[in-house]
Design an enzyme around this catalytic site. Structure first.
Site, PDB file in Angstrom:
ATOM      1  N   GLY A 151       0.806  -1.211   0.000  1.00  0.00           N
ATOM      2  CA  GLY A 151       0.000   0.000   0.000  1.00  0.00           C
ATOM      3  C   GLY A 151       0.840   1.263   0.000  1.00  0.00           C
ATOM      4  N   TYR A 152       1.899   1.246   0.799  1.00  0.00           N
ATOM      5  CA  TYR A 152       2.782   2.417   0.895  1.00  0.00           C
ATOM      6  C   TYR A 152       3.519   2.642  -0.421  1.00  0.00           C
ATOM      7  CZ  TYR A 152       6.594   5.379   2.658  1.00  0.00           C
ATOM      8  OH  TYR A 152       7.495   6.396   2.855  1.00  0.00           O
ATOM      9  N   ALA A 153       4.093   1.567  -0.986  1.00  0.00           N
ATOM     10  CA  ALA A 153       4.821   1.697  -2.250  1.00  0.00           C
ATOM     11  C   ALA A 153       3.891   2.148  -3.372  1.00  0.00           C
ATOM     12  CB  ALA A 153       5.498   0.368  -2.611  1.00  0.00           C
ATOM     13  N   SER A 155       1.323   4.110  -3.058  1.00  0.00           N
ATOM     14  CA  SER A 155       1.078   5.542  -2.888  1.00  0.00           C
ATOM     15  C   SER A 155       2.267   6.370  -3.367  1.00  0.00           C
ATOM     16  CB  SER A 155       0.750   5.863  -1.429  1.00  0.00           C
ATOM     17  OG  SER A 155       1.883   5.798  -0.591  1.00  0.00           O
TER      18      SER A 155
END
Length: 244
Positions: A151-153, A155
């Site tokens: 999820g972070y990557a 974004s």
């Protein structure tokens, strides 16, 4: 060029953002230290800068709130006369496997990391003075693709996707747009929730065999913000000691 250059640093109260704010102030910038909620940390950053003879103010704003961000830019212009560099270091990280991902957490992370980047970039594109620079933040995990960072990557991949487009849209104004993608860096955000063993493993992964420091990343930002870095444009720079 104006006698005093002016920088806005979002997420400037802690970690990499604080290191960037202090480094730009040391380079002679008047710095607007943006923060989301920790007033004490923002005031500490401003005190550190002014204590060393620099100019700085703290301004609270949620980077995903377009009204608050417009007010942040208004304040910078009122206090210092204009804006030359915008560094969007504000970010949110939540780790989870994709199978177990909390979609509310995903939405909150993407609101800050994607929407926030676009809100700040929108104001920067409208207000930066000639010879200015916009510097966004990604992560080297976009390339390294570690488990639990999906999820972070995702974004931060969005930030990288818009970088060259923004640079091209600024054609004719002598303004650059770049993104810095740190690798593992010893900040509270990075260290939180990791065991000593995990940290030691990550520190050994790059060929330079250590974690980055906030100062390592601030040095790259300072270069991009300076006349020396002005020929670099539309790029994502992976500042990670050779991780990927």
């Amino acid at each position: 060029m104006n006698e005093t250059r002016v920088a806005i640093v979002t997420g400037g109260s802690r970690g990499i953002g604080r290191a960037v704010a202090e480094r730009l102030a040391a380079d002679g910038f008047a710095v607007v230290v943006n923060y989301a909620g920790n007033t004490a940390a923002a005031d500490e950053t401003v005190a550190a800068i002014t204590g060393n003879g620099g100019k700085a103010i703290a301004v609270r704003a949620d980077v995903a709130d377009e009204i608050a961000v417009a007010a942040l830019f208004d304040r910078a212009e009122r206090e210092f006369g204009g804006i030359d560099v915008v560094v969007n270091a504000a970010g949110r990280m939540m780790l989870s496997t994709i199978a177990d991902l909390d979609l509310n957490e995903l939405d909150a992370m993407h609101r800050t990391n994607i929407r926030g980047t676009f809100v700040v970039a929108k104001q920067a594109a409208r207000r930066l003075r000639n010879e200015g620079a916009f510097i966004g933040f990604s992560t080297s995990v976009v390339g390294a693709q570690f488990p639990t960072y999906g999820g972070y990557a995702a974004s931060k991949g969005a930030v990288e996707a818009m970088t060259l487009i923004l640079a091209r849209e600024l054609r004719g104004r002598d303004i650059t747009a770049n993104t810095v993608a740190p690798g593992p860096t010893a900040t509270d955000l990075f260290l939180d929730g990791k065991s000593d063993e995990q940290i030691a493993t990550l520190a050994k992964t790059p060929p330079l065999e250590r974690l980055g420091t906030p100062a390592d990343i601030a040095n790259v930002v300072a270069f991009l913000a300076s006349p020396a870095g002005h020929w670099v444009n539309g790029q994502t720079i992976r500042a990670n000691g050779g991780l990927v």
